[in-house]
Design a protein around this motif. Structure first.
Motif, mmCIF file in Angstrom:
data_model
loop_
_atom_site.group_PDB
_atom_site.id
_atom_site.type_symbol
_atom_site.label_atom_id
_atom_site.label_comp_id
_atom_site.label_asym_id
_atom_site.label_seq_id
_atom_site.Cartn_x
_atom_site.Cartn_y
_atom_site.Cartn_z
ATOM 1 N N UNK A 47 0.675 -1.181 -0.120
ATOM 2 C CA UNK A 47 -0.233 0.276 0.206
ATOM 3 C C UNK A 47 0.690 1.161 -0.074
ATOM 4 N N UNK A 48 0.307 2.515 -0.384
ATOM 5 C CA UNK A 48 1.207 3.289 -0.842
ATOM 6 C C UNK A 48 -0.118 4.390 0.078
ATOM 7 N N UNK A 49 0.264 5.894 0.496
ATOM 8 C CA UNK A 49 0.506 7.061 0.515
ATOM 9 C C UNK A 49 0.294 8.194 -0.068
ATOM 10 N N UNK A 50 0.148 8.849 -0.684
ATOM 11 C CA UNK A 50 1.074 9.405 -0.907
ATOM 12 C C UNK A 50 0.221 11.292 -0.822
ATOM 13 N N UNK A 51 1.154 11.980 -0.287
ATOM 14 C CA UNK A 51 1.270 13.635 -0.302
ATOM 15 C C UNK A 51 1.626 14.340 -0.758
ATOM 16 N N UNK A 52 0.520 15.305 -0.874
ATOM 17 C CA UNK A 52 0.689 16.450 -1.746
ATOM 18 C C UNK A 52 0.362 17.824 -1.320
ATOM 19 N N UNK A 53 1.698 17.948 -1.159
ATOM 20 C CA UNK A 53 1.170 19.942 -0.923
ATOM 21 C C UNK A 53 0.201 21.034 -2.024
ATOM 22 N N UNK A 54 -0.996 21.084 -1.427
ATOM 23 C CA UNK A 54 -1.214 21.779 -2.550
ATOM 24 C C UNK A 54 -2.630 20.839 -2.899
ATOM 25 N N UNK A 55 -3.907 22.007 -2.427
ATOM 26 C CA UNK A 55 -5.212 22.116 -2.382
ATOM 27 C C UNK A 55 -5.619 21.906 -3.856
ATOM 28 N N UNK A 56 -4.739 22.118 -5.248
ATOM 29 C CA UNK A 56 -5.335 21.782 -5.905
ATOM 30 C C UNK A 56 -5.346 20.069 -6.876
ATOM 31 N N UNK A 57 -6.133 19.867 -7.269
ATOM 32 C CA UNK A 57 -6.596 18.641 -7.864
ATOM 33 C C UNK A 57 -5.945 18.644 -9.349
ATOM 34 N N UNK A 58 -5.263 19.583 -9.989
ATOM 35 C CA UNK A 58 -4.739 19.193 -10.703
ATOM 36 C C UNK A 58 -2.988 18.645 -10.315
ATOM 37 N N UNK A 59 -2.726 19.121 -9.086
ATOM 38 C CA UNK A 59 -1.098 19.190 -8.908
ATOM 39 C C UNK A 59 -1.164 18.015 -7.949
ATOM 40 N N UNK A 115 -2.870 -1.114 -3.849
ATOM 41 C CA UNK A 115 -4.334 0.397 -2.962
ATOM 42 C C UNK A 115 -3.159 1.447 -2.071
ATOM 43 N N UNK A 116 -3.774 2.702 -3.264
ATOM 44 C CA UNK A 116 -3.119 3.375 -2.323
ATOM 45 C C UNK A 116 -4.507 4.724 -1.718
ATOM 46 N N UNK A 117 -4.004 6.028 -1.137
ATOM 47 C CA UNK A 117 -4.844 7.311 -0.769
ATOM 48 C C UNK A 117 -3.478 8.091 -1.134
ATOM 49 N N UNK A 118 -4.470 9.187 -1.936
ATOM 50 C CA UNK A 118 -3.776 10.427 -1.915
ATOM 51 C C UNK A 118 -4.720 11.636 -1.840
ATOM 52 N N UNK A 119 -3.450 12.644 -1.277
ATOM 53 C CA UNK A 119 -3.704 13.265 -0.093
ATOM 54 C C UNK A 119 -3.288 14.762 -0.503
ATOM 55 N N UNK A 120 -4.217 15.978 0.102
ATOM 56 C CA UNK A 120 -3.615 16.899 -0.166
ATOM 57 C C UNK A 120 -3.298 17.711 1.115
ATOM 58 N N UNK A 121 -2.403 17.799 1.470
ATOM 59 C CA UNK A 121 -2.128 18.238 3.375
ATOM 60 C C UNK A 121 -1.258 19.968 2.665
ATOM 61 N N UNK A 122 -1.038 20.254 3.822
ATOM 62 C CA UNK A 122 -1.004 22.346 4.069
ATOM 63 C C UNK A 122 0.648 22.221 3.602
ATOM 64 N N UNK A 123 1.416 21.775 4.404
ATOM 65 C CA UNK A 123 2.948 21.733 4.084
ATOM 66 C C UNK A 123 3.571 20.002 5.192
ATOM 67 N N UNK A 124 5.640 19.748 4.151
ATOM 68 C CA UNK A 124 6.178 18.970 4.349
ATOM 69 C C UNK A 124 6.784 19.361 4.970
ATOM 70 N N UNK A 125 7.794 18.697 5.113
ATOM 71 C CA UNK A 125 9.114 18.722 6.419
ATOM 72 C C UNK A 125 10.568 19.424 5.448
ATOM 73 N N UNK A 126 10.072 19.336 4.579
ATOM 74 C CA UNK A 126 12.198 20.396 3.977
ATOM 75 C C UNK A 126 11.488 21.073 2.828
#
Length: 138
Positions: free
Chosen positions: A81-93, A111-122
């Motif tokens: 399984x994977x979880x893909x975190x993307x620092x964006x509220x835009x679906x296109x990103x 099985x995967x989850x794609x999530x828009x998040x506010x910020x990432x660590x680096x």
């Protein structure tokens, strides 16, 4: 040499086939589970790769995830399984990052989850990929 795989991807006719991944996966009790830290788009020197580029950062994160899997005695085909975190509220990103991850896995559509998040660590980080893998040791 044929490698025995621990993963069984599960599909259900009662769920939509629109999703580009299996809805569930299993691994047998005798498998060794590997829990990966989030794969980040970092270069060897610690700098962030592909600044401002969602697809470029996803590609670098997949490359780094492959390295962590190899060090653990596994490959992308062993990911359950994977979880893909993307620092964006835009679906296109989110889609730009997801397409790179999806294509990297090919027919092994875990099985995967794609999530828009506010910020990432680096600094300048836009993408991070968490994964769990399972292998059958000889």
């Amino acid at each position: 040499m044929t490698v025995a795989r621990a993963i069984t991807l599960i599909r259900s006719a009662s769920l939509s086939d629109v999703a580009e991944y299996a809805y569930a996966a299993t691994a047998p009790a005798e498998s060794r589970l590997i829990f990966l830290a989030g794969a980040c788009p970092l270069n060897d020197d610690g700098s962030t790769a592909a600044v401002g580029d969602y697809a470029g950062q996803a590609a670098k994160a997949v490359e780094n995830m492959r390295a962590a899997l190899t060090a653990s005695g596994a490959s992308l085909e062993d990911v359950i399984s994977t979880r893909v975190l993307v620092a964006s509220a835009r679906r296109e990103d989110l889609v730009a990052a997801w397409e790179v991850v999806r294509d990297s896995f090919g027919d092994h559509d875990v099985p995967s989850t794609l999530m828009g998040v506010t910020a990432l660590g680096y600094q300048d980080q836009l993408v991070e990929i968490e994964a769990v893998a399972a292998v059958l040791d000889s």
